[in-house]
Design an enzyme around this catalytic site. Structure first.
Site, short mmCIF file in Angstrom:
data_model
loop_
_atom_site.label_atom_id
_atom_site.label_comp_id
_atom_site.label_asym_id
_atom_site.label_seq_id
_atom_site.Cartn_x
_atom_site.Cartn_y
_atom_site.Cartn_z
N LYS A 13 0.84 -1.21 0.00
CA LYS A 13 0.00 0.00 0.00
C LYS A 13 0.87 1.25 0.00
O LYS A 13 0.68 2.15 -0.81
CB LYS A 13 -0.92 0.03 1.24
N ARG A 88 -9.62 1.04 8.39
CA ARG A 88 -9.21 -0.32 8.72
C ARG A 88 -10.29 -1.07 9.48
O ARG A 88 -10.08 -2.24 9.83
CB ARG A 88 -7.98 -0.25 9.61
N ARG A 122 11.62 -6.40 5.73
CA ARG A 122 11.40 -4.98 5.44
C ARG A 122 12.27 -4.07 6.30
O ARG A 122 12.46 -4.30 7.48
CB ARG A 122 9.92 -4.64 5.68
N ARG A 153 10.99 -1.99 11.67
CA ARG A 153 9.89 -1.61 12.54
C ARG A 153 9.72 -2.66 13.63
O ARG A 153 9.81 -3.85 13.36
CB ARG A 153 8.60 -1.49 11.73
N ARG A 164 -0.73 -9.13 13.40
CA ARG A 164 -1.29 -8.16 12.46
C ARG A 164 -2.12 -8.85 11.39
O ARG A 164 -3.14 -8.31 10.94
CB ARG A 164 -0.16 -7.35 11.82
P1 ADP Z 1 0.93 -2.11 7.74
O1 ADP Z 1 -0.11 -1.89 6.68
O2 ADP Z 1 2.25 -2.51 7.21
O3 ADP Z 1 0.47 -2.99 8.87
P2 ADP Z 1 0.70 0.64 8.74
O4 ADP Z 1 1.90 1.49 8.69
O5 ADP Z 1 -0.44 0.97 7.86
O6 ADP Z 1 1.27 -0.80 8.50
O7 ADP Z 1 0.16 0.58 10.24
C1 ADP Z 1 0.98 0.28 11.34
C2 ADP Z 1 0.17 0.27 12.63
O8 ADP Z 1 -0.38 1.57 12.86
C3 ADP Z 1 -1.03 -0.67 12.64
O9 ADP Z 1 -0.66 -1.99 12.98
C4 ADP Z 1 -1.88 -0.01 13.73
O10 ADP Z 1 -1.39 -0.25 15.03
C5 ADP Z 1 -1.69 1.47 13.44
N1 ADP Z 1 -2.69 1.99 12.47
C6 ADP Z 1 -2.43 2.48 11.23
N2 ADP Z 1 -3.56 2.85 10.60
C7 ADP Z 1 -4.57 2.56 11.46
C8 ADP Z 1 -5.98 2.69 11.40
N3 ADP Z 1 -6.61 3.17 10.32
N4 ADP Z 1 -6.71 2.29 12.49
C9 ADP Z 1 -6.11 1.82 13.59
N5 ADP Z 1 -4.79 1.65 13.70
C10 ADP Z 1 -4.01 2.02 12.67
#
Ligand code: ADP
Ligand code: ZN
Length: 208
Positions: A13, A88, A122, A153, A164
């Site tokens: 993404k 999400r 990553r 990370r 996750r």
């Molecule tokens: P990835 O898609 O690789 O899991 P992101 O960078 O999008 O990583 O998100 C990392 C973390 O940030 C998620 O696991 C969550 O804890 C938090 N997060 C990001 N976007 C949201 C969201 N829309 N709602 C709730 N938590 C979020």
């Protein structure tokens, strides 16, 4: 064009949102990047988000809805934007519908096996948001784009990756049906190289 990138962690993404930002000149709005920046800066938002993010849990809906709502009011979002990692949950999607009009939802699809390989290898730049895979770094430790040091990370550790994936299946995957029913969903298989997958993304958006 107002876009959503939907997909499991590691689907690409962020990578594809950055390429589209470059090509279309519309901002990438990544809630993950915004939360990590806040954590790095030690702001109240960052402090409250830290425990969730590091465990691979979702940050509470009210928190992320608030930051996205505010962000979309900025002038650079007038001509369109790419939401990366938001919504999400169905609750976030319903809230979003109150303050935004979405044109297309791109669903990036790939197998769990590929996800685990991508995430465990990553490396990220916390300064500019660029991501890399160790297999392509040849030992490099700094960001090609800005020179900052690359890091892994905390939530890319093996056990947190599994968590996750579970969180994605339980809380985010229902959005596939949600947007399908609204007629907005386009699914793109993202199991190939970045270049190949990005071409598929562009085709899905009819950008050729
Ligand atoms: P990835 O898609 O690789 O899991 P992101 O960078 O999008 O990583 O998100 C990392 C973390 O940030 C998620 O696991 C969550 O804890 C938090 N997060 C990001 N976007 C949201 C969201 N829309 N709602 C709730 N938590 C979020
Ligand atoms: Zn960088």
């Amino acid at each position: 064009m107002n876009l959503i990138f939907l997909g499991p962690p590691g689907a690409g993404k962020g990578t594809h949102a950055q390429l589209l930002m470059r090509d279309l000149g519309i901002p990438q709005i990544s809630t993950g990047d915004m939360l990590r920046q806040a954590m790095k800066d030690g702001t109240p938002l960052g402090l409250s988000a830290k425990a969730y993010v590091e465990k691979g849990e979702l940050v509470p809906d009210e928190v992320v809805i608030g930051i996205v709502k505010e962000r979309l009011q900025a002038p650079d979002c007038q001509k369109g934007y790419i939401l990366d990692g938001f919504p999400r949950t169905v609750k976030q999607a319903e809230a979003l519908a109150q303050f935004a009009k979405i044109d297309v939802v791109l669903n990036l699809a790939l197998s769990d096996e590929i996800i685990i390989n991508r995430l465990s290898g990553r490396r990220v730049c916390l300064k500019c948001g660029a991501t890399y895979h160790i297999s392509a770094l040849n030992g490099r430790e700094d960001c090609e784009k800005c020179g900052d040091k690359l890091v892994q990370r905390k939530d890319d550790s093996a056990e947190t990756i599994q968590n996750r994936l579970n969180v994605y299946a339980a809380q985010t995957a229902p959005l596939i049906d949600y947007y399908q029913e609204k007629g907005l969903l386009r699914t793109v298989k993202c199991e190939s190289t970045v270049e190949e997958n990005y071409r598929a993304v562009r085709r899905a958006l009819e950008l050729a």
